[in-house]
Design a protein around this motif. Structure first.
Motif: not given
Length: 283
Positions: A59-60, A91-92, A164-165, A167-168, A170, A263, A265-266
């Motif tokens: 996670t970020s 995104l953040s 990945h996107l 689950r994050g 995004r 990034i 990570t996603h």
């Protein structure tokens, strides 16, 4: 007015670029199990290798407000203002944190900017701001240039695994389900600061060809272009794609960059992207 330029680590500028243009960075972090690491302290290859050994995804997290305050305290000794350029606020929370801090911080005028994007595309704004600040441009002039740059900015990318996107958080779940069922390689882009599906393509090869076509459409408009190929730990594939692009459009100024840990990570390992815009160095 002496203006400092700040960005976050997801612009993925090199140390040499930051030193040359006096750019200051706030690092985002990655949590991998019980360990939290600033992404500037971990290279992408090591990151993706470690991800393979994990049960879940990393996670970020955004820079701590205290970390930002310390940086601004230091900058206040040498500068009158700061332009702080960050990845998309969708995104953040980094941009929103700096925007909140700018309202209460005393002794230094802080001007946050939401690039609406990330990676090298975000870096275009950072480098141009640094160049203009050196030439004694005002904050207003730099933000006016940002508005102009947004008009020609394009960014498209292809990922190997949409999960990945999802689950994050995004990308919408529906897009991932369709992608998994049909084995498609959708082209993704930013729309209203969010990552969305641009087109659904059956194979990665065809997706990259479609991105090349989109680039060609802008080349035909006649303005000079800078284009950056961005990869997630598939550098050789990115280099080969750059060779292909150079054959078709030799007049473009090409750069090579990467999706770092935050990034990455996603997007996941194997992602490839291309971003471009009007080349500000040739105007």
């Amino acid at each position: 007015m002496r203006i400092a330029v700040v960005t976050d680590s997801t612009a993925y500028l090199t140390d040499e670029q930051c030193e040359k243009y006096s750019i200051y960075r706030l690092p985002l972090s990655i949590a991998m199990g019980n360990e939290t690491i600033e992404e500037t302290k971990m290279d992408s290859t090591s990151f993706f290798e470690k991800v393979k050994t994990m049960d879940g995804l990393p996670t970020s997290s955004q820079p701590a407000i205290g970390q930002a305050s310390l940086l601004f305290n230091e900058l206040s000794k040498k500068y009158d203002a700061v332009i702080s350029i960050h990845l998309s606020s969708e995104l953040s929370g980094t941009f929103n944190t700096i925007a909140s801090l700018s309202k209460i911080y005393e002794g230094l005028a802080i001007y946050p900017y939401d690039s609406g994007i990330s990676c090298s595309a975000q870096g275009y704004f950072v480098l141009e701001a640094a160049r203009m600040a050196r030439e004694n441009a005002s904050v207003e002039e730099i933000f006016q240039k940002f508005e102009k740059m947004q008009q020609t900015l394009r960014a498209y990318f292809v990922v190997d695994d949409l999960n990945h996107l999802v689950r994050g958080g995004r990308l919408s779940n529906g897009s991932a389900i369709i992608g998994s069922l049909l084995k498609i390689k959708p082209i993704l882009h930013f729309e209203d600061k969010k990552i969305t599906v641009f087109e659904k393509i059956r194979t990665k090869k065809k997706a990259l060809k479609r991105i090349e076509q989109l680039l060609s459409e802008d080349v035909e408009k006649g303005y000079p272009i800078v284009a950056t190929i961005i990869h997630a730990n598939v550098e050789q594939e990115a280099i080969e794609w750059m060779k292909t692009l150079k054959k078709h459009h030799p007049a473009i100024r090409y750069e090579l960059s990467y999706f770092g840990p935050v990034i990455g990570t996603h997007l996941g390992e194997g992602a490839l992207g291309l971003t471009w815009m009007e080349d500000q160095t040739k105007i």
